[in-house]
Design a protein around this motif. Structure first.
Motif, PDB file in Angstrom:
ATOM      1  N   ASP A 114      35.886  44.190  42.322  1.00  0.00           N
ATOM      2  CA  ASP A 114      36.602  44.490  41.080  1.00  0.00           C
ATOM      3  C   ASP A 114      36.811  45.989  40.914  1.00  0.00           C
ATOM      4  O   ASP A 114      37.812  46.424  40.329  1.00  0.00           O
ATOM      5  CB  ASP A 114      35.813  43.967  39.873  1.00  0.00           C
ATOM      6  CG  ASP A 114      36.083  42.495  39.593  1.00  0.00           C
ATOM      7  OD1 ASP A 114      36.574  41.795  40.497  1.00  0.00           O
ATOM      8  OD2 ASP A 114      35.793  42.042  38.468  1.00  0.00           O
ATOM      9  N   GLY A 115      35.869  46.777  41.422  1.00  0.00           N
ATOM     10  CA  GLY A 115      36.027  48.222  41.364  1.00  0.00           C
ATOM     11  C   GLY A 115      37.202  48.700  42.208  1.00  0.00           C
ATOM     12  O   GLY A 115      37.870  49.685  41.865  1.00  0.00           O
ATOM     13  N   GLY A 116      37.461  48.003  43.320  1.00  0.00           N
ATOM     14  CA  GLY A 116      38.627  48.329  44.128  1.00  0.00           C
ATOM     15  C   GLY A 116      39.917  47.997  43.407  1.00  0.00           C
ATOM     16  O   GLY A 116      40.902  48.738  43.486  1.00  0.00           O
ATOM     17  N   ILE A 117      39.912  46.870  42.692  1.00  0.00           N
ATOM     18  CA  ILE A 117      41.070  46.511  41.870  1.00  0.00           C
ATOM     19  C   ILE A 117      41.283  47.565  40.796  1.00  0.00           C
ATOM     20  O   ILE A 117      42.410  48.035  40.573  1.00  0.00           O
ATOM     21  CB  ILE A 117      40.876  45.128  41.224  1.00  0.00           C
ATOM     22  CG1 ILE A 117      40.703  44.041  42.292  1.00  0.00           C
ATOM     23  CG2 ILE A 117      42.056  44.789  40.313  1.00  0.00           C
ATOM     24  CD1 ILE A 117      40.230  42.706  41.741  1.00  0.00           C
ATOM     25  N   THR A 118      40.198  47.949  40.125  1.00  0.00           N
ATOM     26  CA  THR A 118      40.287  48.982  39.089  1.00  0.00           C
ATOM     27  C   THR A 118      40.841  50.275  39.644  1.00  0.00           C
ATOM     28  O   THR A 118      41.652  50.948  38.996  1.00  0.00           O
ATOM     29  CB  THR A 118      38.912  49.216  38.448  1.00  0.00           C
ATOM     30  OG1 THR A 118      38.434  47.999  37.875  1.00  0.00           O
ATOM     31  CG2 THR A 118      38.979  50.270  37.360  1.00  0.00           C
ATOM     32  N   ALA A 119      40.430  50.631  40.862  1.00  0.00           N
ATOM     33  CA  ALA A 119      40.935  51.853  41.490  1.00  0.00           C
ATOM     34  C   ALA A 119      42.447  51.787  41.693  1.00  0.00           C
ATOM     35  O   ALA A 119      43.173  52.764  41.439  1.00  0.00           O
ATOM     36  CB  ALA A 119      40.229  52.085  42.822  1.00  0.00           C
ATOM     37  N   LEU A 120      42.944  50.638  42.133  1.00  0.00           N
ATOM     38  CA  LEU A 120      44.391  50.472  42.314  1.00  0.00           C
ATOM     39  C   LEU A 120      45.135  50.546  40.978  1.00  0.00           C
ATOM     40  O   LEU A 120      46.184  51.193  40.872  1.00  0.00           O
ATOM     41  CB  LEU A 120      44.681  49.140  43.007  1.00  0.00           C
ATOM     42  CG  LEU A 120      44.238  49.018  44.472  1.00  0.00           C
ATOM     43  CD1 LEU A 120      44.323  47.571  44.934  1.00  0.00           C
ATOM     44  CD2 LEU A 120      45.075  49.913  45.380  1.00  0.00           C
ATOM     45  N   VAL A 121      44.574  49.890  39.951  1.00  0.00           N
ATOM     46  CA  VAL A 121      45.211  49.913  38.637  1.00  0.00           C
ATOM     47  C   VAL A 121      45.168  51.322  38.053  1.00  0.00           C
ATOM     48  O   VAL A 121      46.133  51.779  37.425  1.00  0.00           O
ATOM     49  CB  VAL A 121      44.540  48.899  37.690  1.00  0.00           C
ATOM     50  CG1 VAL A 121      45.135  48.984  36.290  1.00  0.00           C
ATOM     51  CG2 VAL A 121      44.692  47.483  38.231  1.00  0.00           C
ATOM     52  N   LEU A 122      44.071  52.027  38.270  1.00  0.00           N
ATOM     53  CA  LEU A 122      43.967  53.414  37.815  1.00  0.00           C
ATOM     54  C   LEU A 122      45.050  54.270  38.456  1.00  0.00           C
ATOM     55  O   LEU A 122      45.700  55.093  37.786  1.00  0.00           O
ATOM     56  CB  LEU A 122      42.585  53.970  38.156  1.00  0.00           C
ATOM     57  CG  LEU A 122      42.309  55.430  37.796  1.00  0.00           C
ATOM     58  CD1 LEU A 122      42.379  55.657  36.294  1.00  0.00           C
ATOM     59  CD2 LEU A 122      40.939  55.859  38.342  1.00  0.00           C
ATOM     60  N   ALA A 123      45.275  54.084  39.752  1.00  0.00           N
ATOM     61  CA  ALA A 123      46.306  54.854  40.457  1.00  0.00           C
ATOM     62  C   ALA A 123      47.704  54.518  39.961  1.00  0.00           C
ATOM     63  O   ALA A 123      48.603  55.366  39.999  1.00  0.00           O
ATOM     64  CB  ALA A 123      46.200  54.616  41.961  1.00  0.00           C
ATOM     65  N   LEU A 124      47.895  53.283  39.500  1.00  0.00           N
ATOM     66  CA  LEU A 124      49.193  52.878  38.958  1.00  0.00           C
ATOM     67  C   LEU A 124      49.406  53.403  37.545  1.00  0.00           C
ATOM     68  O   LEU A 124      50.494  53.891  37.210  1.00  0.00           O
ATOM     69  CB  LEU A 124      49.309  51.351  38.958  1.00  0.00           C
ATOM     70  CG  LEU A 124      49.585  50.682  40.299  1.00  0.00           C
ATOM     71  CD1 LEU A 124      49.356  49.180  40.205  1.00  0.00           C
ATOM     72  CD2 LEU A 124      51.010  50.968  40.760  1.00  0.00           C
ATOM     73  N   ARG A 125      48.378  53.318  36.716  1.00  0.00           N
ATOM     74  CA  ARG A 125      48.514  53.669  35.300  1.00  0.00           C
ATOM     75  C   ARG A 125      48.282  55.160  35.027  1.00  0.00           C
ATOM     76  O   ARG A 125      48.838  55.702  34.068  1.00  0.00           O
ATOM     77  CB  ARG A 125      47.529  52.840  34.467  1.00  0.00           C
ATOM     78  CG  ARG A 125      47.894  51.371  34.408  1.00  0.00           C
ATOM     79  CD  ARG A 125      46.814  50.549  33.733  1.00  0.00           C
ATOM     80  NE  ARG A 125      46.668  50.811  32.306  1.00  0.00           N
ATOM     81  CZ  ARG A 125      47.387  50.222  31.355  1.00  0.00           C
ATOM     82  NH1 ARG A 125      48.336  49.343  31.688  1.00  0.00           N
ATOM     83  NH2 ARG A 125      47.170  50.479  30.078  1.00  0.00           N
TER      84      ARG A 125
END
Length: 263
Positions: A114-125
């Motif tokens: 989930d932290g990897g998902i969060t990292a991707l979403v952080l990079a998008l947002r």
């Protein structure tokens, strides 16, 4: 700080270390985090149901070269969350707010599951907050095309068992909210990954709970990325192969140039 533990022969109590622990109230939640080392900022984001303790085999390595910020995500560990729902967008916004609170313009980001998902979403947002990101065991959507059958069937059983229950105990209520996060989310399209400006390192084990073709599709959809499938590894790449994992992620963060992904 780490040296004092090493000198005493004690193991560092990552995730519960009063010498390194701090709280920041951001976006209506009280986030717990620990800091180690000096250098370029590195944000560590754990997986579903985990805590910053999950990086116990990684922090001492990275603290030699980075200013490590190991976070307990909202509704996890020592971090509070009064809301009734949870989303990756919330957690990504928390990460951005925490970096701002710490007066850090941007950081390297390492996320597991989930932290990897969060990292991707952080990079998008919040693209300005991410120098480079490494994500191990991440998925873009919650179904059997992304997750291996055993995990997907386990999640289906968990949902059927819990969907009609009323949780009055705060811990069980929070656990259900955390479970629903992975049952209902994320919903990131492959096309959206083209908007990620930061170079990304996509990692998985060859026996991961994420389908290998899904991991490959994530890599192929990013503008600039590395891909690493660890042999003889499950979802816990950063535990089972900690030494190699640490060195490889560090090499990615320090590489002079990340070439565009070729198709």
């Amino acid at each position: 700080m780490l040296l004092s533990y090493l000198a005493s022969g004690q193991a560092v109590p990552y995730g519960n270390n009063p010498k390194a622990g701090h709280y920041a109230t951001v976006r209506g939640v009280k986030l717990y985090y620990e800091t180690y080392g000096v250098g370029a900022p590195l944000l560590l984001v754990h997986g579903n149901g985990g805590t910053s303790q999950d990086f116990q085999k990684n922090i001492s390595y990275f603290a030699q070269r980075y200013h490590v910020v190991a976070l307990d995500s909202r509704a996890h560990g020592k971090s509070t969350d009064p809301a009734d729902s949870l989303s990756f967008e919330m957690m990504a916004d928390d990460c951005a707010a925490l970096l701002t609170h710490l007066h850090l313009d941007s950081a390297y980001v390492l996320g597991w599951s989930d932290g990897g998902i969060t990292a991707l979403v952080l990079a998008l947002r919040h693209p300005e907050k991410v120098k480079r990101l490494a994500a191990t065991g991440a998925n873009l959507w919650p179904d059997s095309t992304a997750l291996m059958p055993e995990l997907w069937h386990q999640m289906q059983r968990g949902y059927q068992e819990g969907k009609n229950q009323t949780f009055t105990d705060p811990k069980r209520k929070n656990d259900w909210k955390v479970f629903l996060l992975d049952w209902q989310e994320p919903h990131i399209s492959l096309a959206a990954l083209a908007n990620i400006k930061a170079p990304a390192f996509i990692i998985a084990g060859d026996q991961d709970v994420i389908r290998p073709e899904h991991t490959l599709a994530i890599y192929q959809s990013l503008p600039r990325a590395w891909l690493w499938i660890l042999p003889n590894s499950s979802h816990a790449t950063l535990h089972e192969h900690a030494d190699a994992f640490n060195r490889k992620v560090d090499a990615f963060f320090r590489a002079k140039q990340i070439s565009p992904v070729t198709h």
